[in-house]
Motif scaffolding. Structure first.
Motif, PDB file in Angstrom:
ATOM      1  N   MET A   1       0.914  -1.189   0.243  1.00 49.57           N
ATOM      2  CA  MET A   1       0.099  -0.006  -0.031  1.00 49.57           C
ATOM      3  C   MET A   1       0.946   1.389   0.090  1.00 49.57           C
ATOM      4  O   MET A   1       0.598   2.241  -0.622  1.00 49.57           O
ATOM      5  N   LYS A   2       1.937   1.351   1.026  1.00 42.10           N
ATOM      6  CA  LYS A   2       2.918   2.313   1.006  1.00 42.10           C
ATOM      7  C   LYS A   2       3.431   2.711  -0.504  1.00 42.10           C
ATOM      8  O   LYS A   2       3.738   3.851  -1.049  1.00 42.10           O
ATOM      9  N   GLY A   3       3.855   1.442  -1.130  1.00 43.05           N
ATOM     10  CA  GLY A   3       4.418   1.557  -2.495  1.00 43.05           C
ATOM     11  C   GLY A   3       3.519   2.222  -3.616  1.00 43.05           C
ATOM     12  O   GLY A   3       3.761   2.981  -4.398  1.00 43.05           O
ATOM     13  N   GLU A   4       2.283   1.825  -3.340  1.00 39.71           N
ATOM     14  CA  GLU A   4       1.256   2.376  -4.398  1.00 39.71           C
ATOM     15  C   GLU A   4       0.986   3.840  -4.220  1.00 39.71           C
ATOM     16  O   GLU A   4       1.076   4.534  -5.013  1.00 39.71           O
ATOM     17  N   ALA A   5       1.113   4.201  -2.896  1.00 36.62           N
ATOM     18  CA  ALA A   5       0.901   5.740  -2.481  1.00 36.62           C
ATOM     19  C   ALA A   5       2.087   6.281  -2.960  1.00 36.62           C
ATOM     20  O   ALA A   5       1.989   7.351  -3.647  1.00 36.62           O
ATOM     21  N   GLU A   6       3.273   5.894  -3.015  1.00 34.40           N
ATOM     22  CA  GLU A   6       4.596   6.564  -3.356  1.00 34.40           C
ATOM     23  C   GLU A   6       4.379   6.771  -5.037  1.00 34.40           C
ATOM     24  O   GLU A   6       4.839   7.737  -5.331  1.00 34.40           O
ATOM     25  N   ALA A   7       4.106   5.711  -5.615  1.00 35.74           N
ATOM     26  CA  ALA A   7       3.945   5.724  -6.974  1.00 35.74           C
ATOM     27  C   ALA A   7       2.730   6.521  -7.399  1.00 35.74           C
ATOM     28  O   ALA A   7       3.236   7.533  -8.396  1.00 35.74           O
ATOM     29  N   PHE A   8       1.868   6.802  -6.769  1.00 41.66           N
ATOM     30  CA  PHE A   8       0.778   7.753  -7.179  1.00 41.66           C
ATOM     31  C   PHE A   8       1.472   9.218  -6.942  1.00 41.66           C
ATOM     32  O   PHE A   8       1.139  10.038  -7.778  1.00 41.66           O
ATOM     33  N   ALA A   9       2.123   9.349  -5.765  1.00 47.01           N
ATOM     34  CA  ALA A   9       2.578  10.596  -5.658  1.00 47.01           C
ATOM     35  C   ALA A   9       3.825  11.101  -6.589  1.00 47.01           C
ATOM     36  O   ALA A   9       3.724  11.950  -7.396  1.00 47.01           O
ATOM     37  N   VAL A  10       4.640  10.169  -6.974  1.00 48.10           N
ATOM     38  CA  VAL A  10       5.500  10.393  -8.107  1.00 48.10           C
ATOM     39  C   VAL A  10       4.805  10.709  -9.409  1.00 48.10           C
ATOM     40  O   VAL A  10       5.301  11.677 -10.177  1.00 48.10           O
ATOM     41  N   GLU A  11       3.594   9.879  -9.706  1.00 46.15           N
ATOM     42  CA  GLU A  11       3.124  10.051 -11.121  1.00 46.15           C
ATOM     43  C   GLU A  11       2.581  11.431 -11.110  1.00 46.15           C
ATOM     44  O   GLU A  11       2.516  12.165 -12.005  1.00 46.15           O
ATOM     45  N   ALA A  12       1.791  11.970  -9.671  1.00 47.01           N
ATOM     46  CA  ALA A  12       1.342  13.020  -9.584  1.00 47.01           C
ATOM     47  C   ALA A  12       2.179  14.048  -9.984  1.00 47.01           C
ATOM     48  O   ALA A  12       2.069  15.132 -10.606  1.00 47.01           O
ATOM     49  N   LYS A  13       3.495  14.113  -9.179  1.00 46.60           N
ATOM     50  CA  LYS A  13       4.524  15.019  -9.269  1.00 46.60           C
ATOM     51  C   LYS A  13       5.062  15.146 -10.684  1.00 46.60           C
ATOM     52  O   LYS A  13       5.230  16.164 -11.176  1.00 46.60           O
ATOM     53  N   GLY A  14       5.314  13.995 -11.426  1.00 40.48           N
ATOM     54  CA  GLY A  14       5.597  14.059 -12.858  1.00 40.48           C
ATOM     55  C   GLY A  14       4.707  14.905 -13.709  1.00 40.48           C
ATOM     56  O   GLY A  14       5.191  15.450 -14.485  1.00 40.48           O
ATOM     57  N   ARG A  15       3.527  14.427 -13.423  1.00 41.67           N
ATOM     58  CA  ARG A  15       2.432  14.975 -14.291  1.00 41.67           C
ATOM     59  C   ARG A  15       2.560  16.837 -14.078  1.00 41.67           C
ATOM     60  O   ARG A  15       2.405  17.560 -15.053  1.00 41.67           O
ATOM     61  N   ALA A  16       2.677  17.098 -12.747  1.00 42.18           N
ATOM     62  CA  ALA A  16       2.809  18.693 -12.676  1.00 42.18           C
ATOM     63  C   ALA A  16       3.988  19.228 -13.128  1.00 42.18           C
ATOM     64  O   ALA A  16       3.829  20.387 -13.584  1.00 42.18           O
ATOM     65  N   GLU A  17       5.169  18.555 -12.957  1.00 45.23           N
ATOM     66  CA  GLU A  17       6.233  19.084 -13.603  1.00 45.23           C
ATOM     67  C   GLU A  17       6.230  19.091 -15.396  1.00 45.23           C
ATOM     68  O   GLU A  17       6.638  20.059 -15.725  1.00 45.23           O
ATOM     69  N   ALA A  18       5.626  18.182 -15.695  1.00 43.36           N
ATOM     70  CA  ALA A  18       5.426  18.157 -17.240  1.00 43.36           C
ATOM     71  C   ALA A  18       4.416  19.267 -17.613  1.00 43.36           C
ATOM     72  O   ALA A  18       4.774  19.931 -18.716  1.00 43.36           O
ATOM     73  N   GLU A  19       3.304  19.397 -16.628  1.00 47.27           N
ATOM     74  CA  GLU A  19       2.585  20.587 -17.108  1.00 47.27           C
ATOM     75  C   GLU A  19       3.262  22.101 -16.988  1.00 47.27           C
ATOM     76  O   GLU A  19       3.322  22.989 -17.851  1.00 47.27           O
ATOM     77  N   GLN A  20       4.096  22.116 -15.865  1.00 49.20           N
ATOM     78  CA  GLN A  20       4.948  23.409 -15.654  1.00 49.20           C
ATOM     79  C   GLN A  20       5.771  23.565 -17.005  1.00 49.20           C
ATOM     80  O   GLN A  20       5.921  24.618 -17.396  1.00 49.20           O
ATOM     81  N   MET A  21       6.525  22.564 -17.424  1.00 50.70           N
ATOM     82  CA  MET A  21       7.391  22.466 -18.508  1.00 50.70           C
ATOM     83  C   MET A  21       6.951  22.956 -19.887  1.00 50.70           C
ATOM     84  O   MET A  21       7.259  23.392 -20.601  1.00 50.70           O
ATOM     85  N   ALA A  22       5.622  22.301 -19.917  1.00 55.44           N
ATOM     86  CA  ALA A  22       4.697  22.767 -21.221  1.00 55.44           C
ATOM     87  C   ALA A  22       4.470  24.260 -21.067  1.00 55.44           C
ATOM     88  O   ALA A  22       4.393  24.906 -22.194  1.00 55.44           O
ATOM     89  N   LYS A  23       4.107  24.685 -19.894  1.00 56.61           N
ATOM     90  CA  LYS A  23       3.667  26.234 -19.735  1.00 56.61           C
ATOM     91  C   LYS A  23       4.894  26.900 -19.947  1.00 56.61           C
ATOM     92  O   LYS A  23       4.721  27.998 -20.751  1.00 56.61           O
TER      93      LYS A  23
ATOM     94  N   ALA B   1       7.477  26.170 -22.109  1.00 54.57           N
ATOM     95  CA  ALA B   1       7.787  26.176 -23.467  1.00 54.57           C
ATOM     96  C   ALA B   1       7.008  27.087 -24.073  1.00 54.57           C
ATOM     97  O   ALA B   1       7.349  27.830 -25.042  1.00 54.57           O
ATOM     98  N   GLU B   2       5.472  26.964 -23.659  1.00 52.61           N
ATOM     99  CA  GLU B   2       4.504  27.792 -24.544  1.00 52.61           C
ATOM    100  C   GLU B   2       5.025  29.294 -24.054  1.00 52.61           C
ATOM    101  O   GLU B   2       4.895  30.155 -24.887  1.00 52.61           O
ATOM    102  N   ALA B   3       5.614  29.619 -22.957  1.00 57.95           N
ATOM    103  CA  ALA B   3       5.948  30.955 -22.538  1.00 57.95           C
ATOM    104  C   ALA B   3       7.132  31.428 -23.343  1.00 57.95           C
ATOM    105  O   ALA B   3       7.361  32.328 -23.923  1.00 57.95           O
ATOM    106  N   PHE B   4       8.024  30.238 -23.592  1.00 60.21           N
ATOM    107  CA  PHE B   4       9.444  30.495 -24.270  1.00 60.21           C
ATOM    108  C   PHE B   4       8.823  31.006 -25.821  1.00 60.21           C
ATOM    109  O   PHE B   4       9.521  32.011 -26.433  1.00 60.21           O
ATOM    110  N   GLN B   5       7.804  30.404 -26.365  1.00 60.03           N
ATOM    111  CA  GLN B   5       7.395  30.659 -27.607  1.00 60.03           C
ATOM    112  C   GLN B   5       6.710  31.944 -27.797  1.00 60.03           C
ATOM    113  O   GLN B   5       6.989  32.571 -28.859  1.00 60.03           O
ATOM    114  N   GLN B   6       6.259  32.488 -26.627  1.00 58.28           N
ATOM    115  CA  GLN B   6       5.398  33.704 -26.821  1.00 58.28           C
ATOM    116  C   GLN B   6       6.309  34.820 -26.457  1.00 58.28           C
ATOM    117  O   GLN B   6       6.658  35.819 -27.207  1.00 58.28           O
ATOM    118  N   TYR B   7       7.332  34.726 -25.510  1.00 62.05           N
ATOM    119  CA  TYR B   7       8.221  35.721 -25.212  1.00 62.05           C
ATOM    120  C   TYR B   7       9.513  35.869 -25.630  1.00 62.05           C
ATOM    121  O   TYR B   7      10.234  36.636 -25.997  1.00 62.05           O
TER     122      TYR B   7
END
Length: 392
Positions: free
Chosen positions: A318-340, A342-348
Protein backbone atom coordinates in the motif's frame (compact mmCIF):
# COMPACT_ATOMS: atom_id res chain seq x y z
CA UNK A 1 177.97 -37.25 77.39
CA UNK A 2 174.94 -37.96 75.20
CA UNK A 3 174.47 -36.26 71.80
CA UNK A 4 171.31 -36.32 69.65
CA UNK A 5 170.48 -35.42 66.04
CA UNK A 6 167.36 -35.24 63.86
CA UNK A 7 166.41 -37.50 60.94
CA UNK A 8 168.03 -35.07 58.46
CA UNK A 9 171.43 -35.40 60.02
CA UNK A 10 173.98 -38.12 60.77
CA UNK A 11 176.55 -38.27 63.63
CA UNK A 12 179.97 -39.87 63.24
CA UNK A 13 181.82 -40.89 66.42
CA UNK A 14 185.53 -41.70 66.15
CA UNK A 15 188.37 -42.17 68.59
CA UNK A 16 188.84 -44.59 71.46
CA UNK A 17 187.05 -47.88 70.82
CA UNK A 18 185.55 -46.51 67.57
CA UNK A 19 187.39 -48.19 64.76
CA UNK A 20 185.82 -48.00 62.26
CA UNK A 21 183.94 -44.86 63.25
CA UNK A 22 180.34 -45.21 64.45
CA UNK A 23 177.75 -43.58 62.12
CA UNK A 24 174.35 -42.73 63.60
CA UNK A 25 171.73 -41.34 61.06
CA UNK A 26 169.18 -39.64 63.33
CA UNK A 27 169.23 -40.68 67.00
CA UNK A 28 171.47 -40.37 70.03
CA UNK A 29 174.93 -41.59 71.08
CA UNK A 30 177.16 -41.50 74.16
CA UNK A 31 180.52 -39.83 73.61
CA UNK A 32 183.41 -39.99 76.05
CA UNK A 33 184.94 -36.55 76.17
CA UNK A 34 188.64 -36.09 75.29
CA UNK A 35 189.11 -39.61 73.99
CA UNK A 36 186.27 -39.67 71.45
CA UNK A 37 185.20 -37.17 68.78
CA UNK A 38 181.78 -36.51 67.31
CA UNK A 39 181.17 -34.98 63.85
CA UNK A 40 177.94 -34.22 61.96
CA UNK A 41 176.96 -34.47 58.27
CA UNK A 42 173.77 -33.12 56.72
CA UNK A 43 171.30 -35.55 55.11
CA UNK A 44 169.08 -32.77 53.63
CA UNK A 45 167.91 -32.99 50.02
CA UNK A 46 169.84 -30.69 47.72
CA UNK A 47 168.20 -28.97 44.73
CA UNK A 48 170.64 -28.25 41.94
CA UNK A 49 170.05 -26.02 38.94
CA UNK A 50 172.26 -27.65 36.32
CA UNK A 51 173.05 -25.23 33.45
CA UNK A 52 175.04 -26.05 30.34
CA UNK A 53 175.46 -22.96 28.12
CA UNK A 54 176.27 -23.13 24.38
CA UNK A 55 177.15 -26.79 24.22
CA UNK A 56 177.65 -28.08 20.68
CA UNK A 57 175.48 -31.01 19.73
CA UNK A 58 176.43 -33.87 17.46
CA UNK A 59 175.67 -31.73 14.37
CA UNK A 60 177.58 -28.74 15.73
CA UNK A 61 174.59 -26.65 16.77
CA UNK A 62 175.23 -24.73 20.00
CA UNK A 63 172.38 -24.98 22.51
CA UNK A 64 171.87 -24.15 26.16
CA UNK A 65 170.24 -26.72 28.45
CA UNK A 66 168.98 -26.29 32.02
CA UNK A 67 168.06 -29.21 34.24
CA UNK A 68 166.78 -29.55 37.81
CA UNK A 69 168.25 -32.32 39.99
CA UNK A 70 167.27 -33.47 43.48
CA UNK A 71 169.97 -35.39 45.43
CA UNK A 72 170.87 -36.29 48.96
CA UNK A 73 173.30 -38.37 51.05
CA UNK A 74 171.75 -41.70 51.85
CA UNK A 75 171.82 -42.22 55.61
CA UNK A 76 170.19 -45.64 55.56
CA UNK A 77 172.87 -47.19 53.34
CA UNK A 78 175.93 -47.74 55.51
CA UNK A 79 178.35 -48.02 52.55
CA UNK A 80 177.07 -44.84 50.87
CA UNK A 81 177.06 -43.01 54.21
CA UNK A 82 180.67 -44.11 54.85
CA UNK A 83 181.71 -42.95 51.33
CA UNK A 84 179.95 -39.62 51.86
CA UNK A 85 181.66 -39.18 55.19
CA UNK A 86 185.05 -39.87 53.57
CA UNK A 87 184.28 -37.42 50.74
CA UNK A 88 182.41 -34.58 52.45
CA UNK A 89 183.06 -34.75 56.21
CA UNK A 90 183.71 -31.23 57.45
CA UNK A 91 182.20 -29.58 54.33
CA UNK A 92 179.09 -27.42 54.30
CA UNK A 93 175.95 -28.11 52.27
CA UNK A 94 176.96 -25.45 49.76
CA UNK A 95 180.31 -27.12 49.17
CA UNK A 96 178.68 -30.54 48.77
CA UNK A 97 176.14 -29.07 46.36
CA UNK A 98 178.87 -27.40 44.30
CA UNK A 99 180.79 -30.68 43.94
CA UNK A 100 177.63 -32.56 42.90
CA UNK A 101 176.66 -29.74 40.52
CA UNK A 102 180.00 -29.82 38.75
CA UNK A 103 179.71 -33.58 38.31
CA UNK A 104 176.14 -33.36 36.94
CA UNK A 105 176.97 -30.50 34.62
CA UNK A 106 179.88 -32.45 33.15
CA UNK A 107 177.73 -35.50 32.46
CA UNK A 108 174.97 -33.29 31.02
CA UNK A 109 177.46 -31.69 28.57
CA UNK A 110 178.80 -35.07 27.55
CA UNK A 111 175.33 -36.41 26.77
CA UNK A 112 174.37 -33.22 24.84
CA UNK A 113 177.46 -33.66 22.65
CA UNK A 114 176.35 -37.16 21.64
CA UNK A 115 172.78 -36.17 20.70
CA UNK A 116 171.20 -33.99 18.04
CA UNK A 117 169.04 -30.98 18.78
CA UNK A 118 166.00 -32.82 17.49
CA UNK A 119 166.61 -35.79 19.81
CA UNK A 120 167.00 -33.56 22.86
CA UNK A 121 164.05 -31.32 21.96
CA UNK A 122 161.64 -34.00 20.87
CA UNK A 123 162.43 -36.66 23.48
CA UNK A 124 163.16 -34.88 26.74
CA UNK A 125 162.32 -37.93 28.78
CA UNK A 126 165.01 -39.98 27.07
CA UNK A 127 167.59 -37.22 27.62
CA UNK A 128 166.64 -36.93 31.31
CA UNK A 129 166.91 -40.69 31.77
CA UNK A 130 170.39 -40.76 30.20
CA UNK A 131 171.65 -37.91 32.42
CA UNK A 132 170.09 -39.52 35.49
CA UNK A 133 171.64 -42.91 34.70
CA UNK A 134 175.17 -41.64 33.96
CA UNK A 135 175.28 -39.14 36.83
CA UNK A 136 173.87 -41.62 39.35
CA UNK A 137 176.67 -44.13 38.69
CA UNK A 138 179.33 -41.53 39.57
CA UNK A 139 177.53 -39.86 42.47
CA UNK A 140 176.80 -43.19 44.14
CA UNK A 141 180.52 -43.65 44.56
CA UNK A 142 180.52 -40.36 46.44
CA UNK A 143 177.68 -41.57 48.70
CA UNK A 144 175.10 -39.32 46.97
CA UNK A 145 171.97 -40.67 45.34
CA UNK A 146 170.15 -38.75 42.61
CA UNK A 147 166.49 -38.60 43.62
CA UNK A 148 165.29 -37.06 40.36
CA UNK A 149 166.43 -35.19 37.29
CA UNK A 150 164.20 -33.18 34.97
CA UNK A 151 165.05 -31.22 31.85
CA UNK A 152 163.79 -27.72 32.51
CA UNK A 153 164.70 -25.69 29.43
CA UNK A 154 166.36 -26.00 26.02
CA UNK A 155 167.13 -22.92 23.95
CA UNK A 156 169.66 -21.55 21.46
CA UNK A 157 170.84 -18.22 20.12
CA UNK A 158 170.71 -19.21 16.43
CA UNK A 159 166.89 -19.58 16.17
CA UNK A 160 167.44 -23.20 15.27
CA UNK A 161 164.75 -24.44 17.63
CA UNK A 162 162.45 -21.66 16.45
CA UNK A 163 162.89 -22.79 12.86
CA UNK A 164 162.25 -26.37 13.91
CA UNK A 165 159.17 -25.14 15.71
CA UNK A 166 157.90 -23.34 12.65
CA UNK A 167 158.34 -26.38 10.47
CA UNK A 168 156.84 -28.56 13.13
CA UNK A 169 154.05 -26.08 13.72
CA UNK A 170 153.26 -26.00 10.01
CA UNK A 171 153.34 -29.79 9.92
CA UNK A 172 151.20 -30.02 13.00
CA UNK A 173 148.73 -27.50 11.57
CA UNK A 174 148.68 -29.42 8.33
CA UNK A 175 148.19 -32.68 10.16
CA UNK A 176 145.54 -30.99 12.31
CA UNK A 177 143.65 -29.76 9.24
CA UNK A 178 143.94 -33.15 7.62
CA UNK A 179 142.94 -34.83 10.84
CA UNK A 180 140.01 -32.45 11.27
CA UNK A 181 138.86 -33.06 7.70
CA UNK A 182 139.24 -36.80 8.17
CA UNK A 183 137.44 -36.59 11.48
CA UNK A 184 134.59 -34.60 9.92
CA UNK A 185 134.46 -37.07 7.05
CA UNK A 186 134.44 -40.00 9.44
CA UNK A 187 131.89 -38.22 11.62
CA UNK A 188 129.61 -37.66 8.63
CA UNK A 189 130.06 -41.28 7.57
CA UNK A 190 129.45 -42.50 11.09
CA UNK A 191 126.46 -40.21 11.39
CA UNK A 192 125.07 -41.51 8.10
CA UNK A 193 125.67 -45.11 9.23
CA UNK A 194 124.08 -44.33 12.59
CA UNK A 195 121.10 -42.69 10.89
CA UNK A 196 120.78 -45.65 8.54
CA UNK A 197 120.97 -48.06 11.45
CA UNK A 198 118.48 -45.94 13.37
CA UNK A 199 116.05 -45.89 10.44
CA UNK A 200 116.54 -49.62 9.88
CA UNK A 201 116.00 -50.30 13.57
CA UNK A 202 112.96 -48.01 13.56
CA UNK A 203 111.49 -49.76 10.50
CA UNK A 204 112.25 -53.14 12.01
CA UNK A 205 110.68 -52.07 15.27
CA UNK A 206 107.60 -50.76 13.45
CA UNK A 207 107.38 -53.99 11.46
CA UNK A 208 107.67 -56.03 14.64
CA UNK A 209 105.07 -53.83 16.30
CA UNK A 210 102.77 -54.15 13.28
CA UNK A 211 103.21 -57.95 13.26
CA UNK A 212 102.56 -58.10 16.99
CA UNK A 213 99.53 -55.85 16.56
CA UNK A 214 98.30 -58.02 13.70
CA UNK A 215 98.70 -61.22 15.74
CA UNK A 216 96.99 -59.53 18.67
CA UNK A 217 94.12 -58.32 16.48
CA UNK A 218 93.71 -61.77 14.90
CA UNK A 219 93.70 -63.56 18.23
CA UNK A 220 91.47 -60.92 19.71
CA UNK A 221 89.09 -61.26 16.76
CA UNK A 222 88.92 -65.05 17.29
CA UNK A 223 88.39 -64.58 21.01
CA UNK A 224 85.82 -61.84 20.35
CA UNK A 225 83.93 -64.14 17.97
CA UNK A 226 83.83 -66.90 20.55
CA UNK A 227 82.91 -64.51 23.34
CA UNK A 228 80.29 -62.72 21.23
CA UNK A 229 78.87 -66.06 20.10
CA UNK A 230 78.52 -67.29 23.65
CA UNK A 231 77.25 -63.91 24.71
CA UNK A 232 74.73 -63.84 21.84
CA UNK A 233 73.58 -67.35 22.64
CA UNK A 234 73.22 -66.41 26.27
CA UNK A 235 71.39 -63.21 25.38
CA UNK A 236 69.13 -65.04 22.91
CA UNK A 237 68.34 -67.66 25.51
CA UNK A 238 67.70 -64.96 28.06
CA UNK A 239 65.56 -62.95 25.65
CA UNK A 240 63.67 -66.10 24.64
CA UNK A 241 63.00 -66.91 28.24
CA UNK A 242 62.02 -63.30 28.89
CA UNK A 243 59.73 -63.38 25.87
CA UNK A 244 58.12 -66.61 27.06
CA UNK A 245 57.69 -65.18 30.53
CA UNK A 246 56.26 -61.97 29.12
CA UNK A 247 53.93 -64.00 26.88
CA UNK A 248 52.67 -65.98 29.85
CA UNK A 249 52.25 -62.77 31.82
CA UNK A 250 50.40 -61.16 28.89
CA UNK A 251 48.17 -64.20 28.56
CA UNK A 252 47.39 -64.01 32.24
CA UNK A 253 46.76 -60.29 31.93
CA UNK A 254 44.50 -60.91 28.91
CA UNK A 255 42.56 -63.51 30.87
CA UNK A 256 42.23 -61.06 33.70
CA UNK A 257 41.18 -58.32 31.28
CA UNK A 258 38.64 -60.67 29.63
CA UNK A 259 37.13 -61.50 32.99
CA UNK A 260 37.19 -57.83 33.97
CA UNK A 261 35.68 -56.85 30.63
CA UNK A 262 32.98 -59.46 30.96
CA UNK A 263 32.13 -58.20 34.39
CA UNK A 264 32.21 -54.61 33.12
CA UNK A 265 29.85 -55.54 30.26
CA UNK A 266 27.50 -57.18 32.68
CA UNK A 267 27.65 -54.14 34.93
CA UNK A 268 27.16 -51.83 31.96
CA UNK A 269 24.18 -53.83 30.74
CA UNK A 270 22.67 -53.66 34.19
CA UNK A 271 23.43 -49.95 34.37
CA UNK A 272 21.89 -49.43 30.92
CA UNK A 273 18.77 -51.26 31.98
CA UNK A 274 18.63 -49.20 35.16
CA UNK A 275 19.20 -45.95 33.31
CA UNK A 276 16.58 -46.84 30.69
CA UNK A 277 14.06 -47.45 33.39
CA UNK A 278 15.12 -44.26 35.14
CA UNK A 279 14.97 -42.35 31.83
CA UNK A 280 11.60 -43.79 31.14
CA UNK A 281 10.42 -42.65 34.51
CA UNK A 282 12.20 -39.34 34.87
CA UNK A 283 13.05 -38.06 31.39
CA UNK A 284 11.12 -39.70 28.59
CA UNK A 285 7.62 -39.01 29.74
CA UNK A 286 8.35 -35.47 30.88
CA UNK A 287 10.21 -34.93 27.65
CA UNK A 288 7.25 -36.07 25.58
CA UNK A 289 5.03 -33.68 27.45
CA UNK A 290 7.52 -30.85 27.03
CA UNK A 291 7.94 -31.71 23.35
CA UNK A 292 4.19 -31.53 22.84
CA UNK A 293 4.09 -28.17 24.59
CA UNK A 294 6.98 -26.82 22.53
CA UNK A 295 5.39 -28.05 19.32
CA UNK A 296 2.22 -26.18 20.13
CA UNK A 297 4.16 -23.03 21.04
CA UNK A 298 6.17 -23.28 17.80
CA UNK A 299 3.01 -23.70 15.75
CA UNK A 300 1.48 -20.68 17.38
CA UNK A 301 4.64 -18.60 16.80
CA UNK A 302 4.72 -19.75 13.20
CA UNK A 303 1.16 -18.65 12.60
CA UNK A 304 1.87 -15.32 14.34
CA UNK A 305 4.93 -14.70 12.13
CA UNK A 306 2.95 -15.56 8.99
CA UNK A 307 0.22 -13.14 9.93
CA UNK A 308 2.77 -10.41 10.81
CA UNK A 309 4.60 -10.98 7.51
CA UNK A 310 1.39 -10.80 5.54
CA UNK A 311 0.40 -7.59 7.33
CA UNK A 312 3.82 -6.03 6.74
CA UNK A 313 3.71 -7.05 3.07
CA UNK A 314 0.30 -5.50 2.70
CA UNK A 315 1.53 -2.33 4.37
CA UNK A 316 4.58 -2.17 2.09
CA UNK A 317 2.39 -2.73 -0.95
CA UNK A 318 0.00 0.00 0.00
CA UNK A 319 2.89 2.38 0.82
CA UNK A 320 4.47 1.62 -2.55
CA UNK A 321 1.22 2.29 -4.38
CA UNK A 322 0.90 5.60 -2.53
CA UNK A 323 4.50 6.61 -3.39
CA UNK A 324 3.94 5.64 -7.01
CA UNK A 325 0.82 7.73 -7.14
CA UNK A 326 2.67 10.67 -5.63
CA UNK A 327 5.55 10.36 -8.08
CA UNK A 328 3.10 10.08 -10.94
CA UNK A 329 1.25 13.19 -9.76
CA UNK A 330 4.53 15.13 -9.34
CA UNK A 331 5.63 14.07 -12.80
CA UNK A 332 2.42 15.20 -14.28
CA UNK A 333 2.72 18.55 -12.51
CA UNK A 334 6.30 19.08 -13.68
CA UNK A 335 5.32 18.11 -17.19
CA UNK A 336 2.51 20.61 -17.14
CA UNK A 337 4.93 23.26 -15.77
CA UNK A 338 7.48 22.53 -18.50
CA UNK A 339 4.77 22.66 -21.11
CA UNK A 340 3.70 26.02 -19.78
CA UNK A 341 7.32 27.26 -19.80
CA UNK A 342 7.73 26.07 -23.33
CA UNK A 343 4.61 27.94 -24.34
CA UNK A 344 5.93 31.01 -22.55
CA UNK A 345 9.26 30.71 -24.33
CA UNK A 346 7.39 30.53 -27.60
CA UNK A 347 5.48 33.66 -26.76
CA UNK A 348 8.23 35.82 -25.21
CA UNK A 349 11.39 34.23 -26.69
CA UNK A 350 14.31 36.57 -25.78
CA UNK A 351 12.58 38.02 -22.76
CA UNK A 352 11.94 34.59 -21.33
CA UNK A 353 15.56 33.56 -21.91
CA UNK A 354 16.84 36.73 -20.25
CA UNK A 355 14.50 36.14 -17.33
CA UNK A 356 15.78 32.61 -17.01
CA UNK A 357 19.41 33.77 -17.26
CA UNK A 358 18.87 36.38 -14.61
CA UNK A 359 17.25 33.75 -12.44
CA UNK A 360 20.26 31.46 -12.75
CA UNK A 361 23.00 34.15 -12.71
CA UNK A 362 23.43 34.29 -8.91
CA UNK A 363 23.95 30.55 -8.83
CA UNK A 364 26.53 30.76 -11.62
CA UNK A 365 28.37 33.63 -9.86
CA UNK A 366 28.43 31.63 -6.65
CA UNK A 367 29.93 28.60 -8.40
CA UNK A 368 32.55 30.74 -10.19
CA UNK A 369 33.61 32.56 -7.03
CA UNK A 370 34.14 29.39 -5.01
CA UNK A 371 37.78 28.77 -6.31
CA UNK A 372 38.63 32.47 -5.86
CA UNK A 373 37.43 32.47 -2.26
CA UNK A 374 40.08 29.86 -1.41
CA UNK A 375 42.95 32.06 -2.79
CA UNK A 376 45.00 34.06 -0.26
CA UNK A 377 46.81 36.40 -2.71
CA UNK A 378 46.27 37.50 -6.33
CA UNK A 379 49.23 38.84 -8.30
CA UNK A 380 48.64 40.64 -11.61
CA UNK A 381 51.48 40.66 -14.15
CA UNK A 382 51.54 43.00 -17.14
CA UNK A 383 53.77 43.05 -20.21
CA UNK A 384 53.79 46.87 -20.21
CA UNK A 385 51.75 47.40 -23.38
CA UNK A 386 48.22 47.71 -21.93
CA UNK A 387 46.35 50.31 -19.99
CA UNK A 388 47.45 48.94 -16.66
CA UNK A 389 51.08 49.46 -17.61
CA UNK A 390 50.75 53.23 -18.00
CA UNK A 391 52.18 55.35 -15.17
CA UNK A 392 49.75 57.58 -13.26
Amino acid sequence: MFYTCGPNEAMVVSGFCRSPPLMIPGGRVFVVPCIQKIQRISLNTLTLNVKSDKVYTRHGVPISVTGIAQMKIQGQNKQMLAAACQMFMGKSEAEIAHIALETLEGHQRAIIAHLTVEEIYKDRKKFSEQVFKVASSDLVNMGISVVSYTLKDVHDDQDYLHSLGKARTAQVQKDARIGEAQFKRDAVIREAHALQEKISAQYKNEIDMAMAQRDYELKKAVYDIEVNTKKAESEMAYQLQVAKTKQRIEEEKMQIKVVERTQQIMLQEQEITRKEMELEAKVKKPAEAERFRLEKLAEAQRLQLIMEAEAEAESIRMKGEAEAFAVEAKGRAEAEQMAKKAEAFQQYKEGAMVDMLLEKLPLMAEEISKPLSAAHKVTMISSGSGEWARPN
